[in-house]
Design a protein around this motif. Structure first.
Motif, PDB file in Angstrom:
ATOM      1  N   THR A 125      17.414 -38.400 -55.973  1.00  0.00           N
ATOM      2  CA  THR A 125      17.140 -38.858 -54.756  1.00  0.00           C
ATOM      3  C   THR A 125      18.206 -37.959 -53.830  1.00  0.00           C
ATOM      4  OG1 THR A 125      16.792 -40.492 -53.131  1.00  0.00           O
ATOM      5  CG2 THR A 125      18.582 -40.822 -54.511  1.00  0.00           C
ATOM      6  N   GLU A 126      18.029 -37.944 -52.376  1.00  0.00           N
ATOM      7  CA  GLU A 126      18.787 -37.591 -51.507  1.00  0.00           C
ATOM      8  C   GLU A 126      18.834 -38.350 -50.303  1.00  0.00           C
ATOM      9  OE1 GLU A 126      18.400 -33.260 -51.306  1.00  0.00           O
ATOM     10  OE2 GLU A 126      19.085 -33.034 -49.484  1.00  0.00           O
ATOM     11  N   ILE A 127      20.115 -38.490 -50.021  1.00  0.00           N
ATOM     12  CA  ILE A 127      19.954 -39.642 -48.802  1.00  0.00           C
ATOM     13  C   ILE A 127      20.072 -39.151 -47.513  1.00  0.00           C
ATOM     14  CG2 ILE A 127      21.582 -41.750 -48.032  1.00  0.00           C
ATOM     15  CD1 ILE A 127      22.569 -42.165 -50.821  1.00  0.00           C
ATOM     16  N   ASP A 128      19.027 -39.007 -46.746  1.00  0.00           N
ATOM     17  CA  ASP A 128      18.739 -38.360 -45.720  1.00  0.00           C
ATOM     18  C   ASP A 128      19.071 -39.029 -44.443  1.00  0.00           C
ATOM     19  OD1 ASP A 128      17.882 -35.887 -46.318  1.00  0.00           O
ATOM     20  OD2 ASP A 128      15.827 -36.479 -46.272  1.00  0.00           O
ATOM     21  N   GLN A 129      19.181 -40.584 -44.592  1.00  0.00           N
ATOM     22  CA  GLN A 129      19.658 -41.362 -43.448  1.00  0.00           C
ATOM     23  C   GLN A 129      20.844 -42.360 -43.859  1.00  0.00           C
ATOM     24  OE1 GLN A 129      15.440 -42.448 -43.623  1.00  0.00           O
ATOM     25  NE2 GLN A 129      15.795 -43.136 -41.703  1.00  0.00           N
ATOM     26  N   ILE A 130      21.616 -42.173 -42.962  1.00  0.00           N
ATOM     27  CA  ILE A 130      23.166 -42.861 -43.131  1.00  0.00           C
ATOM     28  C   ILE A 130      22.769 -44.378 -43.481  1.00  0.00           C
ATOM     29  CG2 ILE A 130      23.620 -42.938 -40.865  1.00  0.00           C
ATOM     30  CD1 ILE A 130      26.426 -42.777 -41.669  1.00  0.00           C
ATOM     31  N   GLU A 131      21.701 -44.974 -42.772  1.00  0.00           N
ATOM     32  CA  GLU A 131      21.376 -46.234 -42.636  1.00  0.00           C
ATOM     33  C   GLU A 131      21.038 -46.591 -44.275  1.00  0.00           C
ATOM     34  OE1 GLU A 131      20.143 -44.433 -40.570  1.00  0.00           O
ATOM     35  OE2 GLU A 131      21.218 -44.880 -38.896  1.00  0.00           O
ATOM     36  N   ARG A 132      20.446 -45.927 -44.926  1.00  0.00           N
ATOM     37  CA  ARG A 132      19.979 -46.174 -46.212  1.00  0.00           C
ATOM     38  C   ARG A 132      20.659 -46.100 -47.309  1.00  0.00           C
ATOM     39  NH1 ARG A 132      14.223 -43.676 -47.321  1.00  0.00           N
ATOM     40  NH2 ARG A 132      14.317 -45.370 -49.050  1.00  0.00           N
ATOM     41  N   ILE A 133      22.314 -45.728 -47.089  1.00  0.00           N
ATOM     42  CA  ILE A 133      23.193 -45.556 -48.154  1.00  0.00           C
ATOM     43  C   ILE A 133      23.252 -46.944 -49.008  1.00  0.00           C
ATOM     44  CG2 ILE A 133      25.568 -45.173 -48.973  1.00  0.00           C
ATOM     45  CD1 ILE A 133      25.744 -43.253 -46.584  1.00  0.00           C
ATOM     46  N   PRO A 134      23.332 -48.075 -48.524  1.00  0.00           N
ATOM     47  CA  PRO A 134      23.600 -49.192 -49.527  1.00  0.00           C
ATOM     48  C   PRO A 134      22.162 -49.333 -50.216  1.00  0.00           C
ATOM     49  CG  PRO A 134      24.271 -49.649 -47.316  1.00  0.00           C
ATOM     50  CD  PRO A 134      23.708 -48.428 -46.994  1.00  0.00           C
ATOM     51  N   GLU A 135      21.084 -49.031 -49.621  1.00  0.00           N
ATOM     52  CA  GLU A 135      19.783 -49.513 -50.493  1.00  0.00           C
ATOM     53  C   GLU A 135      19.869 -48.498 -51.416  1.00  0.00           C
ATOM     54  OE1 GLU A 135      16.394 -48.248 -47.994  1.00  0.00           O
ATOM     55  OE2 GLU A 135      15.231 -47.732 -49.860  1.00  0.00           O
ATOM     56  N   LEU A 136      20.178 -47.197 -51.383  1.00  0.00           N
ATOM     57  CA  LEU A 136      19.757 -46.158 -52.419  1.00  0.00           C
ATOM     58  C   LEU A 136      20.705 -46.178 -53.447  1.00  0.00           C
ATOM     59  CD1 LEU A 136      18.370 -43.374 -50.118  1.00  0.00           C
ATOM     60  CD2 LEU A 136      16.991 -44.989 -51.555  1.00  0.00           C
ATOM     61  N   VAL A 137      21.805 -46.523 -53.256  1.00  0.00           N
ATOM     62  CA  VAL A 137      23.178 -46.490 -54.000  1.00  0.00           C
ATOM     63  C   VAL A 137      22.725 -47.701 -55.019  1.00  0.00           C
ATOM     64  CG1 VAL A 137      25.424 -47.001 -54.248  1.00  0.00           C
ATOM     65  CG2 VAL A 137      24.989 -45.517 -52.629  1.00  0.00           C
ATOM     66  N   SER A 138      22.193 -48.881 -54.351  1.00  0.00           N
ATOM     67  CA  SER A 138      21.963 -49.963 -55.236  1.00  0.00           C
ATOM     68  C   SER A 138      20.908 -49.717 -56.056  1.00  0.00           C
ATOM     69  CB  SER A 138      21.675 -51.042 -54.171  1.00  0.00           C
ATOM     70  OG  SER A 138      21.009 -52.066 -54.870  1.00  0.00           O
ATOM     71  N   ARG A 139      19.956 -48.853 -55.597  1.00  0.00           N
ATOM     72  CA  ARG A 139      18.970 -48.466 -56.479  1.00  0.00           C
ATOM     73  C   ARG A 139      19.260 -47.718 -57.686  1.00  0.00           C
ATOM     74  NH1 ARG A 139      13.199 -45.507 -55.454  1.00  0.00           N
ATOM     75  NH2 ARG A 139      12.563 -45.551 -57.853  1.00  0.00           N
ATOM     76  N   ALA A 140      20.346 -46.911 -57.276  1.00  0.00           N
ATOM     77  CA  ALA A 140      20.573 -45.766 -58.400  1.00  0.00           C
ATOM     78  C   ALA A 140      21.279 -46.583 -59.480  1.00  0.00           C
ATOM     79  CB  ALA A 140      21.959 -44.939 -57.781  1.00  0.00           C
ATOM     80  N   PHE A 141      22.203 -47.849 -59.241  1.00  0.00           N
ATOM     81  CA  PHE A 141      22.625 -48.571 -60.432  1.00  0.00           C
ATOM     82  C   PHE A 141      21.677 -49.187 -60.917  1.00  0.00           C
ATOM     83  CE2 PHE A 141      27.106 -48.523 -59.963  1.00  0.00           C
ATOM     84  CZ  PHE A 141      27.518 -47.883 -58.707  1.00  0.00           C
ATOM     85  N   HIS A 142      20.560 -49.911 -60.460  1.00  0.00           N
ATOM     86  CA  HIS A 142      19.492 -50.373 -61.024  1.00  0.00           C
ATOM     87  C   HIS A 142      18.678 -49.509 -62.088  1.00  0.00           C
ATOM     88  CE1 HIS A 142      20.579 -53.722 -58.164  1.00  0.00           C
ATOM     89  NE2 HIS A 142      20.370 -54.295 -59.418  1.00  0.00           N
ATOM     90  N   VAL A 143      18.475 -48.476 -61.365  1.00  0.00           N
ATOM     91  CA  VAL A 143      17.445 -47.538 -62.144  1.00  0.00           C
ATOM     92  C   VAL A 143      18.528 -46.896 -63.484  1.00  0.00           C
ATOM     93  CG1 VAL A 143      16.499 -45.089 -62.359  1.00  0.00           C
ATOM     94  CG2 VAL A 143      16.173 -46.428 -60.277  1.00  0.00           C
TER      95      VAL A 143
END
Ligand SMILES: Cc1ncc(C[n+]2csc(CCOP(=O)(O)OP(=O)(O)O)c2C)c(N)n1
Length: 556
Positions: A125-143
């Protein structure tokens, strides 16, 4: 700032350690690491950093974290991503990325990470929106940790990392688990009760110390012999009365015969990939073999009945299965104790170094046997790929969970970075790396990292002046026509000294014993440059012998 939010989220997700090579593409993240609880190991090459992160994941079960710069940094890191993929290890690779406005111009060091890592990472993934950092980091751990664990790649556009925002934390990640149903355990119990020659084969990830012990207790109680897959010796203590050896490269022929003869095979956690399956020949595909029941337990439903069809497919993690075996009423059977003992005896004979004699003054079987007596039970042994590892896999008595770091992917260069990571994680434990002369120099620069962090690891460089494994295959398939396999080596003891470590040459078996003692006592990262006769290519074959055999076969 984005870079600080990212680091905050890593702390929030429980990250203790980051392995990295810095880059201007993620300065804001490095700034976030400036004052923090996260320890940082700065490495000399991204391949080594990624392998260290992978080693963390192997020992801990939580994702190893690696940070690298775009383009060239990410390309180097692929070496570790590939291991995490093949070895089913949780790992997250953060890559600094070009600014969003420059995309698709082939900007400086631009890469499309979704395409580059698409086949190797579980998710890119690529984090394009700063607001989505918590969501996408959390998903990275789960995946990275769920099902069959593996690597996740997260690209961080440089301009996003310097934006400002106020964001809420995501919840800390939790392990998503899968466990056997009671009726499936009943079926397993019935199958086991009816089996006279059962054999468990352990592999894969999603194990821990408790699961390894629970499975060992279960195996003892029900008289179940247990083998492990290629480079998974740490899953089961080699001293246990059920331990029957490893199903890997250069496998004990009697163990292979037992796998074929078994009336029930309980495959736990592993995929039975090319190396343990002896090139996909050990079990019929799709199978199962007539007269043999296959039970396959894997944490990822996609791996069940993927290659091998089983009569009982259990979607469960090894941790959940081992726990359940400890409490579910699965009857023991005395009737198979002779079968268990026969397999154990085959292992003890196969792993006995005493009868092994090879050309030259340095006897590798005796060297490994000395490690058996000189090292504590919880020593961590690390290696990469090459024939030199055969001695370790066959003659070393691994002490159980957490004592081995080795790539099932067969990646050269892994041993040294893995040893650095192991010593960073467990400073009080003895860490020994075995590397061939070819293997060592693939990531030999990480010896500087060992010196930088005062990590007294011991590296045994087994020098036979060649890429020996490939030379062996050349003699077997193209006898007498070596090509591109000879090596002219540096003085590895002087190399160690030049970096600030301890270095010695070892030319005889007798000299190895005090040299190891001095290396362990030196308190420094140490290299023992071990000179091995090139003819000593395996415990049972010489190069000349293999060449002659191949010529005779060609002539007949
Ligand atoms: C990164 C990588 N490159 C190439 C190979 C192919 N390969 C497998 S073993 C080997 C030779 C290993 O040589 P060395 O480390 O000296 O050990 P030896 O076999 O001589 O004991 C090579 C080139 C590999 N497995 N991994």
């Amino acid at each position: 700032m984005g870079g600080h939010i990212l680091v905050d989220q890593l702390v929030h997700q429980g990250v203790e350690h980051v392995f990295c090579v810095p880059g201007e593409s993620y300065l804001a993240v490095l700034d976030g690491l400036h004052e923090n609880t996260i320890a940082v190991t700065v490495c000399r090459q991204e391949g080594g950093a990624a392998m260290m992160a992978e080693a963390w994941g192997k020992l801990h079960g939580t994702p190893g974290i690696c940070m690298v710069t775009r383009g060239p940094g990410a390309s180097n890191a692929m070496a570790g991503v590939h291991i995490a993929h093949q070895d089913s290890t949780p790992m997250i690779l953060f890559v600094g990325q070009i600014a969003r406005s420059m995309r698709d111009r082939d900007a400086f060091q631009e890469m499309n990470y979704r395409m580059v890592f698409g086949d190797q990472a579980k998710w890119v993934t690529e984090i394009d929106q700063i607001e989505r950092i918590p969501e996408l980091v959390s998903r990275a751990f789960h995946v990275a940790t769920s099902g069959r664990p593996g690597p996740v790649v997260v690209a961080l556009p440089e301009d996003m990392l310097t934006e400002m925002a106020v964001v809420a934390d995501a919840l800390p990640w939790t392990q998503i688990d899968s466990a056997p149903l009671p009726n499936q355990l009943d079926t397993l119990g019935t199958l086991l009760a009816g089996a006279r020659k059962p054999l468990a084969i352990l592999g894969g990830s999603r194990w821990d110390a408790a699961a390894s012990k629970q499975f060992a207790d279960f195996a003892k109680r029900v008289h179940l012999p247990v083998a492990v897959q290629f480079r998974r010796q740490m899953l089961f203590p080699t001293g246990h009365p059920s331990y029957a050896g490893d199903v890997g490269l250069g496998c004990n022929p009697k163990l292979l015969a037992a796998v074929r003869e078994a009336d029930l095979v309980l495959l736990v956690g592993g995929r039975m990939s090319e190396s343990p399956s002896q090139g996909y020949t050990l079990f019929p595909i799709p199978g199962p073999r007539a007269g043999q029941t296959l039970v396959h337990v894997h944490p990822d439903a996609n791996e069940l009945n993927r290659v091998y069809h089983s009569q009982l497919a259990l979607n469960a993690s090894p941790i959940a299965l081992s726990q359940a075996l400890g409490t579910h009423d699965i009857p023991a059977s005395e009737e198979r104790s002779d079968w268990r003992k026969a397999l154990r005896d085959h292992y003890l004979t196969w792993s006995d170094p005493a009868p092994i004699r090879t050309p030259g003054k340095l006897q590798m079987a005796a060297v490994i046997d000395h490690l058996n007596t000189a090292l504590p039970d919880d020593a961590i042994l690390c290696n990469g790929a090459g024939n030199y590892a055969t001695w370790l896999h066959r003659f070393y008595r691994f002490g159980g969970w957490g004592t081995q770091l080795a790539p099932t992917s067969g990646s050269m260069g892994y041993g040294l970075p893995a040893a650095v990571a192991a010593k960073r994680i467990y400073p009080d434990r003895t860490v020994v790396c075995l590397a061939g002369d070819g293997c060592f120099l693939m990531h030999g620069q990480e010896f500087a990292t060992a010196v930088q962090y005062d990590l007294p690891i011991v590296v045994l460089v087994i020098d036979n002046s060649m890429y020996g494994t490939i030379r062996m295959h050349q003699e077997m398939h193209y006898p007498g026509r070596p090509s591109a396999t000879a090596l002219r080596n540096p003085d590895f003891a002087a190399y160690a000294e030049a970096f600030g470590g301890h270095g010695e040459h070892v030319r005889t078996t007798d000299a190895f014993v005090p040299a190891l003692e001095r290396a362990l006592a030196s308190g420094k990262p140490a290299i023992l440059h071990c000179h091995l006769d090139p003819q000593a290519i395996t415990p049972s074959a010489t190069l000349d012998g293999l060449r002659e055999q191949a010529r005779q076969q060609a002539a007949s």
